[in-house]
Every structure is written in C-alpha cells, then in structure tokens.
Write an enzyme that holds these catalytic residues in place. Structure first.
Site, PDB file in Angstrom:
ATOM      1  N   SER A  89     -10.648 -12.250  41.192  1.00 45.61           N
ATOM      2  CA  SER A  89     -11.216 -13.165  40.184  1.00 45.61           C
ATOM      3  C   SER A  89     -12.733 -13.028  40.128  1.00 45.61           C
ATOM      4  CB  SER A  89     -10.881 -14.616  40.542  1.00 45.61           C
ATOM      5  OG  SER A  89      -9.508 -14.836  40.445  1.00 45.61           O
ATOM      6  N   ARG A 102       2.106  -8.319  43.196  1.00 44.22           N
ATOM      7  CA  ARG A 102       2.354  -9.323  44.248  1.00 44.22           C
ATOM      8  C   ARG A 102       3.817  -9.372  44.652  1.00 44.22           C
ATOM      9  NH1 ARG A 102      -2.810 -11.139  44.491  1.00 44.22           N
ATOM     10  NH2 ARG A 102      -3.785 -11.734  42.536  1.00 44.22           N
ATOM     11  N   ARG A 130     -15.364 -11.380  37.101  1.00 43.38           N
ATOM     12  CA  ARG A 130     -16.459 -12.198  36.586  1.00 43.38           C
ATOM     13  C   ARG A 130     -17.806 -11.551  36.872  1.00 43.38           C
ATOM     14  NH1 ARG A 130     -12.024 -15.188  37.403  1.00 43.38           N
ATOM     15  NH2 ARG A 130     -11.738 -17.216  36.400  1.00 43.38           N
ATOM     16  N   ASP A 159      -1.020 -17.674  42.949  1.00 39.25           N
ATOM     17  CA  ASP A 159      -0.593 -16.288  43.128  1.00 39.25           C
ATOM     18  C   ASP A 159       0.121 -16.054  44.460  1.00 39.25           C
ATOM     19  OD1 ASP A 159      -1.630 -15.551  40.656  1.00 39.25           O
ATOM     20  OD2 ASP A 159      -3.616 -15.148  41.492  1.00 39.25           O
ATOM     21  N   SER A 189      -5.180 -23.740  33.911  1.00 37.10           N
ATOM     22  CA  SER A 189      -5.438 -22.297  33.881  1.00 37.10           C
ATOM     23  C   SER A 189      -6.937 -22.009  33.917  1.00 37.10           C
ATOM     24  CB  SER A 189      -4.826 -21.667  32.619  1.00 37.10           C
ATOM     25  OG  SER A 189      -5.300 -20.344  32.485  1.00 37.10           O
ATOM     26  N   LYS A 207       3.427 -14.888  34.631  1.00 34.12           N
ATOM     27  CA  LYS A 207       2.489 -14.024  35.372  1.00 34.12           C
ATOM     28  C   LYS A 207       2.814 -12.556  35.064  1.00 34.12           C
ATOM     29  CE  LYS A 207       0.054 -17.252  37.136  1.00 34.12           C
ATOM     30  NZ  LYS A 207      -1.323 -17.419  36.660  1.00 34.12           N
ATOM     31  N   GLN A 235      -8.087 -19.111  33.755  1.00 38.48           N
ATOM     32  CA  GLN A 235      -8.339 -18.047  32.774  1.00 38.48           C
ATOM     33  C   GLN A 235      -8.718 -18.657  31.426  1.00 38.48           C
ATOM     34  OE1 GLN A 235      -4.921 -15.500  32.650  1.00 38.48           O
ATOM     35  NE2 GLN A 235      -5.267 -14.687  34.696  1.00 38.48           N
ATOM     36  N   ARG A 250       7.705 -14.446  37.676  1.00 39.24           N
ATOM     37  CA  ARG A 250       7.694 -14.463  39.150  1.00 39.24           C
ATOM     38  C   ARG A 250       8.653 -15.481  39.738  1.00 39.24           C
ATOM     39  NH1 ARG A 250       1.343 -13.766  40.533  1.00 39.24           N
ATOM     40  NH2 ARG A 250       1.338 -11.510  40.204  1.00 39.24           N
ATOM     41  N   GLY A 270      -4.136  -9.776  33.192  1.00 37.23           N
ATOM     42  CA  GLY A 270      -4.229 -10.963  32.329  1.00 37.23           C
ATOM     43  C   GLY A 270      -5.617 -11.576  32.383  1.00 37.23           C
TER      44      GLY A 270
HETATM   45  C1  S3P Z   1      -7.116 -16.194  37.674  1.00 39.43           C
HETATM   46  C2  S3P Z   1      -6.448 -17.346  37.418  1.00 39.43           C
HETATM   47  C3  S3P Z   1      -5.002 -17.511  37.635  1.00 39.43           C
HETATM   48  C4  S3P Z   1      -4.438 -16.426  38.556  1.00 39.43           C
HETATM   49  C5  S3P Z   1      -4.951 -15.061  38.209  1.00 39.43           C
HETATM   50  C6  S3P Z   1      -6.463 -15.024  38.291  1.00 39.43           C
HETATM   51  C7  S3P Z   1      -8.555 -16.118  37.347  1.00 39.43           C
HETATM   52  O1  S3P Z   1      -4.363 -17.443  36.398  1.00 39.43           O
HETATM   53  O2  S3P Z   1      -3.033 -16.432  38.502  1.00 39.43           O
HETATM   54  O3  S3P Z   1      -4.421 -14.090  39.110  1.00 39.43           O
HETATM   55  O4  S3P Z   1      -9.234 -15.183  37.819  1.00 39.43           O
HETATM   56  O5  S3P Z   1      -9.046 -16.999  36.636  1.00 39.43           O
HETATM   57  P1  S3P Z   1      -4.241 -18.764  35.455  1.00 39.43           P
HETATM   58  O6  S3P Z   1      -5.601 -19.270  35.309  1.00 39.43           O
HETATM   59  O7  S3P Z   1      -3.689 -18.309  34.141  1.00 39.43           O
HETATM   60  O8  S3P Z   1      -3.305 -19.671  36.196  1.00 39.43           O
END
Ligand code: S3P
Length: 448
Positions: A32, A404, A36, A329, A176, A356, A178, A360, A103
């Site tokens: 993550s 995973r 970023r 995760d 989320s 995911k 993300q 999963r 994603g």
């Molecule tokens: C992540 C947020 C999570 C996680 C992904 C990484 C991120 O997803 O499952 O592996 O870096 O913001 P969600 O925010 O969709 O739950």
C-alpha cells in the site's frame, strides 16, 4: 493480453516442513505504501528518494503508469528515485495503462486521472478485469470526470478527466481505503474542500503520506463513530524522501507458518505496525499465539518493530466484523491457522473478500475443504472447524490468479500431514517476490 497473464503458471507440491522454521528475516516493503510513494512522488514537485520500495509486479505497474503520466522514475542502487511532474502538469498517457493484477493501482490512479484534463484508457489482467470499479467511478464522476466502462463497471475503462475539477463530498458505503484514497487524490487538483466520511476507519497511509509531502489533512471524529477526512485543493506536494516499512500483510505468511510448524521460532525485522493494519496480530494473540514485539520505533512516519514468533498450541477465535478493515488481506492465511487450532473459529463480516483478486471467501473455503478441514460459509461469516493440530492436507488448491491464496496454500502445505498441490505460484510475485526463497531460508524446504 496483460503482462501478468503472460507469466507461465508455476504449479508446486508443498510438503510438510522438514524441520522447525528458524532464523531472522525482513519481509519486502509494504505494498500500500509503495504504490502511494510512487504516485505521490510523481505528483510532487522535486525529487523523492524511496527506500525499501516493494519491487513486486503490482507496484511496478504503478511505476509504469506514473512514467506514462510524465514522472521520471529510476532505480539507483537499492533505492528508487522519482522526479515528480507536479499536480496539474501531468502528460496524457500515449497508450493504454496496464495495471496488471492490482486493484489498488487501478483505483488510486482513477482518482488522479479524474481531476486532470486528459483522456486515458486503463486495463488489467483477467483477475482485475472482473473487479468492480463503480465504487470509484461513481463518486469520482462528482468532480466532473466521465468514465466509460465495460458492462458491470469493469475494466477496461476510459476516463475523460475534468478540465476544472470540483471537490467531492462523499460518505463511504463500504470500508475501503482504496476508495477513500482515490477521492482524496482527485481532490488534490480540485478547487475547494474535498470531504470524505468514513464510518469505519481504514488504513490511513494516504493521509499520513499527504502530510509527509506537506499537504494539510484534517481528520475530524464524527458523532456516532468514524471520521471525516478533508483536503483543500488545489494542493501542492513538496518532494520528501520516503522509507517503506515491511508489509504486515506479507509478514502474515511467515508468521502463520512459524506458528504452525512445531518447534519454530523466527524473528521478522522492521514489520509495519500501523494500528489500522494490526488486526491479525491481535487475533493471533487471542488464539494464544506467542508473538513478541521488540525494538518498536517510528520510521518514515510509520510505526515499525521486530516481531519474534514462536510455535505453540492455538485455540479457536471469534473475530468481530469491525476488525475486518485492519486485517482484510489476512483472512485466507488466518483461516489456515484456524484449521490447525483447537475448536471452531468464526470470522465475521467478510463480504468484501468476495471482490478481492478472487472471490476470497469461497476460494478460502475451498482451500480448506480440499485439505480435509470442515468449513462453512454462513452469510458473510466463515466458520472453520480446527483440527487441533496438523490438518490432513493432500488437497489440490486453485489459486485463481490470487497471490494471497497461493501463499496461504503454501502455509497449509508446510503445516499439513499430506502434501498440498498448489496450481500456480506465479502471482506471488505481485506482492512478495522471493517468498519461496525467504521461506526456504527459514528451513521450509519448499520444492526441495
Ligand atoms: C488497500 C486497501 C485494501 C486492501 C488492498 C490494499 C490499499 O483494499 O485489500 O490490498 O492500499 O488501500 P480496500 O480498500 O478495497 O478494502
């Protein structure tokens, strides 16, 4: 065909570990934070040096995308160096952006593109092309961007970014990070206050890193729980060096293996301990796991520590749904740990696992069932009947392009009585390059 689909499938039979795991390791950088770091450095003015970047396929896709937007990104020794383009000064990408299996890369990038006056097209591999994008394209349209997606709001998609982006105000319907991050990224190039309400706290790496790059981020608690996060745009990011901690989600696999292989004791150095990522450690402690933190410190604005893990007897656990965002995760490998514990575990509120890299929830249930473990899905809960010791094993696991699941199947193989067949270890490289080598350095004997 996406690049990750060109990777040849790598099937493997994983046998019980021939000896207790022992040694001292560092897991790769946090995924993550690595995504970023590259994105924010690319949006910043000036030069950013990144130490400890995860060099996994997912993060390399983000590097390629940021290059396509005009950032200069290069490896110098073991560090990565980024000359940023500055917000509002990105190039229109000359070709389709291929986000591979990731994603996080796809959704965060949608946020950047939505508030930039350009047209871009994005795709991904067979797994990513099945994943829902509406959760970002819906709210991002509020800033003035237009998205054209395949049916079911899936990739490939085209985005026409807003010429003069409006700030977004949005309450997250699903927990989320993300989605939160995509909206905050869009807000950096919008005029006015972007405000996101988050009913349940999710990982706050975006907020931490924005502050690190000099952008004020306001976080105000909401009555009734959760908080509102806001940024004022247009913002200016000033390049700052970044240190990436070890990924707690990657650490989960050696931790689980060391707990299950009798007699093991390992030390993981420099594991990220952001409180919004430590749900697994809390859960394992509730199961009776012997986990000891040493040398806790702050590095690059994130808490880290060294973790000593010692094998032992574990008991079943009941994990509440509100803990899910802090260990989202980690459920597949936690389910493997539960399979070896005494008693029946209940992991609650796992609806998000269905969207995911694979579904999963059902794939984890299938992994356990194939290896002789009794498991039930009740609504959004996963119930695992622990074997009170090594699970039978002997099954064949379909990993569905999901790194995973593949690593969870390897942990099952190391702990089970009979070898476990894993259909494809290739996708492990998306988040944990060198996984097998690192586990074998601890004595796991994978593929020996
Ligand atoms: C992540 C947020 C999570 C996680 C992904 C990484 C991120 O997803 O499952 O592996 O870096 O913001 P969600 O925010 O969709 O739950």
């Amino acid at each position: 065909m996406s690049r990750t689909e060109q990777i040849k499938p790598a099937p493997l039979d994983v046998h019980a570990s021939p000896r207790p795991l022992s040694g001292d390791i560092a897991v790769p950088g946090d995924k993550s934070i690595s995504h970023r770091a590259l994105m924010f450095a690319g949006l910043a003015q000036g030069t950013t040096r990144i130490v400890g970047l995860l060099e996994g396929e997912d993060v390399l896709r983000t590097a390629d995308a940021m290059r396509a937007l005009g950032a200069d990104i290069r490896r110098e020794g073991r560090d990565w160096v980024v000359d940023g383009r500055g917000i509002g000064s990105l190039d229109e990408p000359a070709d389709v952006l291929d986000m591979g299996n990731s994603g996080t890369a796809a959704r965060l990038l949608c946020g950047i593109l939505a508030s930039h006056d350009m047209t871009a097209v994005m795709t991904g591999d067979g797994s990513l092309r099945k994943r829902p994008m509406r959760r970002v394209t819906g709210p991002l349209a509020e800033c003035g961007a237009t998205f054209l997606t395949r049916s079911g709001d899936r990739l490939p998609l085209a985005v026409r970014g807003a010429a003069q982006a409006r700030p977004i105000s949005y309450r997250l319907p699903v927990a989320s990070a993300q989605v939160k991050s995509a909206l905050l990224l869009a807000g950096l190039n919008a005029s006015g206050l972007t405000r996101i309400e988050e009913p349940v706290a999710t990982r706050d790496h975006t907020e931490n890193m924005l502050r690190h790059f000099g952008v004020p981020v306001d976080v105000t608690p909401l009555e009734g729980g959760g908080c509102a996060i806001s940024v004022q745009g247009p913002a200016r990011l000033a390049a700052r060096d970044v240190i990436v901690p070890g990924d707690p989600s990657s650490a989960a696999f050696p931790i689980a293996a060391a707990l299950l292989v009798p007699g093991s004791s390992i030390l993981l150095r420099g594991v990220g301990l952001n409180p919004l990522r430590t749900g697994l450690l809390q859960t394992l402690r509730e199961m009776g796991a012997d986990l000891r933190l040493e040398n806790e410190r702050v590095e690059g604005g994130e808490p880290v520590g060294d973790l000593r893990v010692t094998a032992g007897t574990l008991t079943a656990v009941d994990v509440p749904p509100e803990r899910a965002p802090s260990m989202i995760d980690e459920y597949p490998v936690l389910a493997v740990v539960c399979a070896a514990a005494n008693g029946r575990s209940r992991l609650r509120g796992l609806a998000e696992l269905r969207v995911k890299e694979s579904d999963r929830l059902s794939a984890t249930a299938a992994l356990l069932e194939a290896n002789g473990v009794s498991v039930t899905i009740e609504g959004d809960d996963l119930l695992v009947s622990g074997c009170g010791g090594p699970p039978p094993g002997g099954g064949s696991v379909a990993t569905h392009m999901d790194h995973r699941l593949a690593m969870s199947a390897v942990v099952m193989g190391l702990a089970a009585r009979q070898p476990v067949h894993v259909d494809d270890l290739g996708f492990v490289d998306t988040s944990f390059p060198g996984f097998v080598r690192l586990m074998n350095g601890l004595g796991a004997g994978i593929g020996a």
